[in-house]
Design a protein around this motif. Structure first.
Motif, PDB file in Angstrom:
ATOM      1  N   LYS A 167       2.409   1.705  -3.433  1.00 49.61           N
ATOM      2  CA  LYS A 167       1.438   2.205  -4.407  1.00 49.61           C
ATOM      3  C   LYS A 167       1.177   3.704  -4.230  1.00 49.61           C
ATOM      4  O   LYS A 167       0.924   4.414  -5.203  1.00 49.61           O
ATOM      5  CB  LYS A 167       0.121   1.431  -4.274  1.00 49.61           C
ATOM      6  CG  LYS A 167       0.204  -0.018  -4.738  1.00 49.61           C
ATOM      7  CD  LYS A 167      -1.104  -0.752  -4.492  1.00 49.61           C
ATOM      8  CE  LYS A 167      -1.000  -2.211  -4.908  1.00 49.61           C
ATOM      9  NZ  LYS A 167      -2.243  -2.959  -4.620  1.00 49.61           N
ATOM     10  N   GLU A 168       1.250   4.188  -3.006  1.00 53.16           N
ATOM     11  CA  GLU A 168       0.921   5.583  -2.725  1.00 53.16           C
ATOM     12  C   GLU A 168       2.125   6.518  -2.821  1.00 53.16           C
ATOM     13  O   GLU A 168       1.953   7.739  -2.906  1.00 53.16           O
ATOM     14  CB  GLU A 168       0.304   5.688  -1.324  1.00 53.16           C
ATOM     15  CG  GLU A 168      -1.053   4.989  -1.202  1.00 53.16           C
ATOM     16  CD  GLU A 168      -1.583   5.013   0.215  1.00 53.16           C
ATOM     17  OE1 GLU A 168      -0.840   5.487   1.118  1.00 53.16           O
ATOM     18  OE2 GLU A 168      -2.730   4.560   0.427  1.00 53.16           O
ATOM     19  N   GLN A 181       0.829  -1.200   0.000  1.00 53.07           N
ATOM     20  CA  GLN A 181       0.000   0.000   0.000  1.00 53.07           C
ATOM     21  C   GLN A 181       0.865   1.252   0.000  1.00 53.07           C
ATOM     22  O   GLN A 181       0.599   2.219  -0.721  1.00 53.07           O
ATOM     23  CB  GLN A 181      -0.933   0.006   1.220  1.00 53.07           C
ATOM     24  CG  GLN A 181      -1.995   1.103   1.187  1.00 53.07           C
ATOM     25  CD  GLN A 181      -2.904   0.986  -0.022  1.00 53.07           C
ATOM     26  OE1 GLN A 181      -3.277  -0.120  -0.445  1.00 53.07           O
ATOM     27  NE2 GLN A 181      -3.276   2.131  -0.591  1.00 53.07           N
TER      28      GLN A 181
END
Length: 216
Positions: free
Chosen positions: A160-161, A157
């Motif tokens: 991805k960010e 996560q």
């Protein structure tokens, strides 16, 4: 030659194999050798608090014969703490790459110092770079295969960010590449070319190629 009044002409050098620092990135270091403890003490007394990270060069006679690659990256000491036995845990914040011009004779200094040029790396002192050609989904799929092949875990996560520069530079610094491969990542002229180099290194590793063949 262009002048860089906020960057000194002579800086202390920390030649550490495999340790990569990039502009606007952070590198934690454990300092315990007496010569590098002296280097840190002296750096903290200066206004810039800069230490130059350079990959040693093991090939005799290459890059001027001083045993250092020509291009390194200077970091500012942004955090430090001392342990009970006199060691230091520090963090360097990447400021700018530089080119080694010559090594300064030792004199009374137990660590190495070099005269450097900051010319050609003005972009390092600006804001974060963007990579307009970055196919993030394809890149993360490749990274997933690489991590799986080495039984590594990741916070997907967060990956991805992360913005383009943070993602590419962090992986360049953290992944287990050899010193010549780290040097290639450092010398990439732009974020896009660093990402392309990173992809090439990951793909080559997945194919089981040797680093000697890749870097020739």
């Amino acid at each position: 030659m262009k002048q860089h009044p906020d960057l000194p002409d002579i800086i202390p050098i920390f030649p550490l194999p495999g340790a990569l620092l990039l502009p606007r990135s952070r590198l934690p270091l454990h300092i315990f050798e007496p010569r590098y403890l002296a280097m840190l003490d002296d750096a903290l007394k200066t206004d810039t608090r800069l230490i130059g990270m350079v990959q040693p060069n093991a090939i005799p006679g290459r890059d001027g014969g001083h045993g250092l690659h020509r291009i390194g990256c200077a970091g500012r000491v942004t955090q430090f703490s001392e342990t009970e036995d006199g060691r230091y845990m520090i963090t360097l914040g990447g400021e700018s790459r530089f080119r080694v011009l010559e090594e300064i004779p030792g004199g009374f200094s137990p660590y190495r110092r070099c005269k450097v040029s900051w010319d050609g790396f003005e972009r390092d002192r600006g804001g974060a770079e963007r990579d307009t050609g970055f196919d993030r989904r394809r890149f993360l799929d490749l990274l997933d295969r690489y991590f799986a092949a080495r039984d590594l875990s990741a916070d997907w996560q967060t990956l991805k960010e992360a913005d383009d520069e943070l993602l590419v530079n962090s992986l360049s610094m953290l992944l287990d590449f050899n010193p010549d491969e780290k040097q290639a990542l450092l010398e990439a002229p732009s974020l896009a070319t660093r990402r392309e180099t990173l992809v090439t290194l990951i793909e080559y590793a997945l194919r089981g190629g040797s680093q000697e063949d890749l870097m020739q």
